[in-house]
Enzyme design. Structure first.
Site, PDB file in Angstrom:
ATOM      1  N   CYS A   1     -23.096  10.185   7.896  1.00  0.00           N
ATOM      2  CA  CYS A   1     -21.893   9.676   7.252  1.00  0.00           C
ATOM      3  C   CYS A   1     -21.799  10.319   5.864  1.00  0.00           C
ATOM      4  O   CYS A   1     -22.716  10.999   5.424  1.00  0.00           O
ATOM      5  CB  CYS A   1     -21.943   8.158   7.090  1.00  0.00           C
ATOM      6  N   ASP A   2     -20.690  10.062   5.191  1.00  0.00           N
ATOM      7  CA  ASP A   2     -20.515  10.527   3.818  1.00  0.00           C
ATOM      8  C   ASP A   2     -19.777   9.462   3.026  1.00  0.00           C
ATOM      9  O   ASP A   2     -18.778   8.914   3.502  1.00  0.00           O
ATOM     10  CB  ASP A   2     -19.713  11.832   3.788  1.00  0.00           C
TER      11      ASP A   2
END
Length: 337
Positions: free
Chosen positions: A8-9
């Site tokens: 994820c970011d």
């Protein structure tokens, strides 16, 4: 062959990184492509003294009062990938692997800790103390996807409110945190906190020294001490996304808006908008947290995969009069989604 990235970011912009006097939060949640990620609202609630709370795998004592929350969460688990509460707090998490072994025993998932921080914390710092306290008591662990194939990890978190942000990185029950008060910051599947430590577990350094990861004399650097010598391929692959996210934020430093944050989450060349093997971006979130507390926080969720597609696209922000702004989480009708 390298493993498909599972990742994820998270992003934040604080003035003067933001164009306006707003804190802007964003996250892409990258999960198994066939996993349902739902957006759910839970109202504030009072709970009887001594009651217990059933998290994804374990029970823990419930608190007497919980905040209203809106969450983007895999449907099968109690916890959440990201969300916000009625106090103007937003949290997202990331998977990481460290020198501390990931244990197979069931404990609190990182996603459980996201939800617990939102339900119990009235500021980013308060949510951080909730998460670290529960981490020290109960640990983190358990299967992190519905598929029976083993998959567990430790977690990093980005916690944001109207005034500041905190990066929280963990290794087992140990943790370290860095305060961010201005500019732009992103996290991915990397340990990013070096020597700039704002808070830490009381035995973090002695534990590192006992393992031979730090000599106890030179400067203590958390990332250097706790990053694995042979990181999983997914962590190596995530370096491109982390670098790409940093560059995109820096390109817009001083002019970040909700629209800019949405464009970053849609970026495919960097891999931030992911479509790789069995994983893809299954949910996205952008939040606008005005520093003026008379203005409401506004939260945008896709509730569908791929924010760059017509079906999953994050909405375009349009100017609104104050009375047309998104409803408070505590009001009937809830927030915008």
């Amino acid at each position: 062959m390298a493993e498909a990235p599972m990742s994820c970011d998270c992003f934040v912009s604080l003035p003067p990184g933001s164009r306006d006097d707003h804190v802007i939060f964003g996250k892409n949640s990258d999960r198994p492509r066939d996993e349902v990620q739902e957006v759910a609202h839970y109202p504030a609630a009072s709970h009887p003294p001594g009651s217990m709370l059933e998290c994804t795998y374990i029970q823990i004592p419930q608190v007497e009062q919980t905040h209203a929350v809106i969450l983007s969460k895999p449907a099968w688990m109690w916890g959440a990938e990201m969300g916000a509460n009625d106090q103007g707090v937003c949290i997202g998490n990331e998977a990481v692997w460290t020198r501390e072994a990931v244990t197979p025993e069931e404990a609190l998932l990182g996603m459980d800790l996201v939800r617990l921080g939102l339900e119990r914390g009235d500021s980013a710092w308060a949510a951080l103390t909730v998460i670290t306290g529960l981490l020290e008591l109960h640990g983190q662990g358990g299967q992190c996807r519905e598929d029976p194939a083993p998959f567990s990890y430790h977690n990093t978190f980005l916690l944001v409110d109207r005034n500041e942000a905190w990066v929280l990185e963990t290794a087992g029950r140990l943790w370290v945190a860095q305060k961010v008060t201005e500019g732009v910051k992103n996290i991915s599947n990397q340990l990013t906190i070096g020597a700039e430590v704002s808070a830490e577990h009381p035995v973090l350094r002695s534990a590192a020294q006992a393992q031979g990861w730090w000599d106890g004399e030179g400067e203590f650097n958390f990332s250097q001490a706790f990053s694995p010598e042979n990181p999983p391929a997914r962590m190596e692959l995530a370096k491109k996304r982390y670098k790409g996210g940093t560059e995109l934020l820096q390109q817009h430093d001083g002019s970040v808006t909700a629209e800019v944050m949405m464009s970053i989450l849609r970026d495919k060349p960097s891999g931030i908008c992911m479509d790789s093997g069995g994983f893809c971006t299954t949910g996205s979130m952008v939040s606008v947290l005005p520093r003026d507390t008379s203005l409401p926080c506004i939260h945008f969720f896709t509730a569908t995969p791929d924010p760059s597609s017509a079906e999953g696209a994050l909405p375009t922000v349009r100017p609104r009069r104050p009375r047309q702004e998104a409803a408070s989480l505590s009001e009937p009708g809830g927030p915008q989604t």
